[in-house]
Design a protein around this motif. Structure first.
Motif, PDB file in Angstrom:
ATOM      1  N   ILE A 109      -7.489 -10.036  38.698  1.00  0.00           N
ATOM      2  CA  ILE A 109      -7.682 -11.298  39.411  1.00  0.00           C
ATOM      3  C   ILE A 109      -6.922 -12.419  38.713  1.00  0.00           C
ATOM      4  N   VAL A 110      -6.314 -13.280  39.516  1.00  0.00           N
ATOM      5  CA  VAL A 110      -5.690 -14.486  38.987  1.00  0.00           C
ATOM      6  C   VAL A 110      -6.344 -15.664  39.695  1.00  0.00           C
ATOM      7  N   PHE A 111      -6.988 -16.527  38.922  1.00  0.00           N
ATOM      8  CA  PHE A 111      -7.644 -17.693  39.505  1.00  0.00           C
ATOM      9  C   PHE A 111      -6.671 -18.866  39.515  1.00  0.00           C
ATOM     10  N   ALA A 121      -2.202 -15.042  32.587  1.00  0.00           N
ATOM     11  CA  ALA A 121      -3.243 -14.608  33.521  1.00  0.00           C
ATOM     12  C   ALA A 121      -2.700 -13.567  34.488  1.00  0.00           C
ATOM     13  N   ALA A 139      -3.774  -9.548  34.848  1.00  0.00           N
ATOM     14  CA  ALA A 139      -4.181  -8.926  36.107  1.00  0.00           C
ATOM     15  C   ALA A 139      -3.420  -7.635  36.345  1.00  0.00           C
TER      16      ALA A 139
END
Lengths: 273, 229
Positions: free
Chosen positions: B72-74, B128, B132
Motif C-alpha cells: 500500500i502507498v498512502f 513508500a 509496497a
C-alpha cells in the motif's frame, strides 16, 4: 519534554539545531548557585553558632568520612537495588496498563480510578502500609516504590499512547507487522519521550518513598543511616547523607537517563543535517 | 479481487446524521490489471480502498480478495522515522536482499542507511513505493499516492511507478482525483460520482506501456473523464 512531543515536529528540529553554549559557560550558573548556597549556609552557621547548625567544613568532613569508610557505597547499593527493582516492576506494569488505557475505552475507564487514587495517596502512606504488611522483607521497599511510582508512569504512558500517529498503526496493520514487531519498532520508539518523562518522574517519586521505608522499617540503606544520624542528633551526618544521595541522583539523571535518551532519539538529530 | 454489494454508512460526528457513502457497490479487478478509481473528494474513493485493505468493515456486502498480501502507498509516506530507510522496508518484506533491490529500482541505494527525516518529500514517497513493491503484493493499493507532492515531483514518480509496474506486474487499485494520472497509469478507469457513490463512467485504456504523459490519446481520455466528473 511533554508527553505529546512524540512526533518529530519543527520544534524538535529547531531544538536540535540550536547551538550549544560553550561547555564551561553552560555549567557556570549552576556552579555559581552552589557556591553562593554554601557561602550563605556558612554565614548562617557562623552567625548562629549553634550545635544543630553545623558549618560547611563539618558537613564536608562527615561526607568524606562516610565515603572513605566504605559504608556509603554499601548502603547506597542496597537502596539503589530496592529502588531499581520497585521501579522496574512499576515500569513494566505501567507500560502494559498505559498502552491498554490509550487503546481501549473500557481499559481507560477501568484503570482511571486506580490512577487517580494512586496519584493522590501520599508516598508516606504507602511506606507505612508496606512496613506494616511486609516487615523487613525485600518485598516491602519494592512494593512501596512500585505503588508510589506506577500511577504517574501510567498517566505519562497513557497520554503518550494517545499521541501515537494512528496512520502508522494503519500502515503496520496493512503490512501485517507481528504484535512483537509493532510493539518493539512502533510503540516503544513512538512512546520513548513519554517513557523517559515517566522514568524521571517515577524515579524521583521512588527515591522519596524508599528513604521513608528505610527510616520506618529497614535495618540498612541510606534511609536507615539517616535515621541513625537523626537519633544521634548528628545534623552534619543527616546533611551529609542527604547531599551524597542527591549527588548520586543527579548523576543517575544527567549521566545515565539523559545519555540514554540522547541515544534513543538520535534520529531526531538527523533532521538538522 | 471482487467487491460485491458493498454498503457503508458513516455517522457525521457533529450533526449526527448518517451519510451513506457506498450502497450496493460492486467492482471486479482482474489479475494483472491496474484499475483507477477517479472521483471528486468525498465520493467514497478512499472508503472503498480502506474496505479492500481491511481497514474499514463494510456494513453490507462481501469482499473477495482471497486474503492477499497487500502493498500500500498512502498519500503520506507513513515511514517509521526512527528506523533507517532500509529497515523500514525489511520490516515489511523480511528480506534484506529484496529491500536493496527495490531501493536500487527507485534510485535510493545511497540513502539505504539514512533516516527518512533527511530525505525530501519526493524521496520519502519513493521509499513508500519501494516498500509496497518489496512485499511482492498480490494486490497493490495506491491511495492518492502523489497528490501531496509538487507537480514536477509527482510527474517523475508516476513515470517511476510505471517503470516498476512494467518490471514487476501486479494487480492494483489506484485511487486518485487526478484524471491524467488515472489515464496514464491504469488499464481501466472508473469514475465515481454521487452519494452514495455509483459508477458514472468506465473507460478501458488500451495504450501500450510505457506511456507518455504527452500522448494525445491519453489527453483525449483525460478530457472525457473530466467531462464525466
Amino acid at each position: 519534554m511533554t508527553a505529546t512531543d512524540v512526533r518529530p515536529g519543527p520544534v524538535a528540529a529547531a531544538v536540535a539545531k540550536a547551538p550549544h553554549p560553550r561547555r564551561r559557560l553552560r555549567f557556570l550558573p549552576a556552579v555559581l548557585f552552589l557556591v553562593l548556597l554554601a557561602a550563605a549556609w556558612q554565614l548562617m552557621a557562623t552567625l548562629l553558632d549553634f550545635v544543630l547548625v553545623p558549618g560547611v567544613p563539618a558537613i564536608v568532613t562527615e561526607m568524606v568520612d562516610i565515603v572513605s569508610d566504605g559504608s556509603f557505597l554499601d548502603q547506597l547499593g542496597i537502596t539503589v537495588l530496592r529502588v531499581g527493582l520497585g521501579f522496574a516492576l512499576a515500569f513494566v506494569v505501567a507500560v502494559v496498563v498505559g498502552i491498554a488505557m490509550g487503546r481501549n475505552e473500557f481499559a481507560r475507564r477501568f484503570f482511571e480510578p486506580a490512577v487517580l487514587l494512586g496519584l493522590t495517596i501520599p508516598g508516606l502512606v504507602w511506606a507505612l502500609l508496606c512496613v506494616i504488611w511486609f516487615g523487613i522483607d525485600l518485598v516491602n521497599p519494592v512494593a512501596a516504590v512500585a505503588l508510589s511510582s506506577a500511577p504517574a508512569l501510567m498517566l505519562q504512558i497513557y497520554q503518550g499512547t494517545r499521541s501515537v500517529d494512528p496512520d502508522l498503526l494503519e500502515m503496520a496493520h496493512v503490512y501485517r507487522f507481528s504484535r512483537r514487531v509493532t510493539l518493539r519498532k512502533l510503540w516503544l520508539p513512538a512512546l520513548a519521550p513519554s517513557l523517559f518523562a515517566g522514568a524521571r518522574l517515577g524515579l524521583s517519586l521512588g527515591w522519596k518513598v524508599i528513604v521513608l521505608v528505610e527510616v520506618f522499617g529497614m535495618s540498612s540503606g541510606v534511609g536507615y543511616q539517616l535515621n541513625n544520624a537523626f537519633a544521634a542528633q548528628n545534623v552534619a551526618a543527616v546533611l551529609a547523607w542527604t547531599l551524597l544521595f542527591a549527588i548520586v541522583m543527579a548523576i543517575l539523571e544527567y549521566g545515565i537517563l539523559q545519555g540514554l535518551e540522547k541515544r534513543v532519539s538520535r534520529w531526531r538529530k538527523a533532521v538538522s543535517v | 479481487m471482487r467487491l460485491e454489494g458493498i454498503g457503508k454508512t458513516f455517522v457525521d460526528a457533529r450533526s449526527g446524521t448518517p451519510q451513506q457513502v457506498l450502497a450496493d457497490f460492486s467492482l471486479t479487478v482482474e489479475p494483472g490489471e491496474l484499475v483507477a478509481v477517479v472521483g471528486a473528494s468525498g465520493t467514497g474513493k478512499t472508503t472503498l480502498l480502506h474496505v479492500v485493505a481491511g481497514l474499514v468493515q463494510p456494513d453490507t456486502g462481501t469482499v473477495e480478495t482471497g486474503d492477499p498480501r497487500l502493498g500500500i502507498v498512502f498519500q503520506q509516506p507513513r515511514l517509521l522515522d526512527w528506523l533507517s530507510v532500509r529497515e523500514n522496508i525489511t520490516l515489511a518484506c523480511h528480506d534484506g536482499a529484496k529491500a536493496d533491490e527495490v531501493l536500487a529500482a527507485v534510485g535510493l541505494t545511497e540513502y539505504a542507511g539514512s533516516y527518512p527525516t533527511v530525505l525530501s518529500g519526493g524521496q520519502r514517497q519513493r521509499v513508500a513505493v519501494a516498500r509496497a513493491f518489496a512485499v511482492e503484493p498480490d494486490l497493490l493499493l495506491l491511495d492518492e499516492p502523489f497528490s501531496a507532492l509538487d507537480e514536477l515531483t509527482a510527474r517523475k514518480l508516476r513515470l517511476l511507478l510505471q517503470d516498476l509496474w512494467m518490471q514487476r506486474p501486479r494487480t492494483g487499485l489506484l485511487v486518485t482525483h487526478n484524471p491524467l494520472e488515472a489515464a496514464l497509469l491504469a488499464d481501466r478507469v472508473i469514475v465515481l460520482a454521487g452519494r452514495p457513490a455509483r459508477i458514472a463512467a468506465e473507460y478501458r485504456v488500451d495504450r501500450e506501456r510505457p506511456r507518455s504523459a504527452e500522448d494525445p490519446h491519453l489527453f483525449e481520455l483525460h478530457s472525457q473523464i473530466v467531462a464525466a466528473l
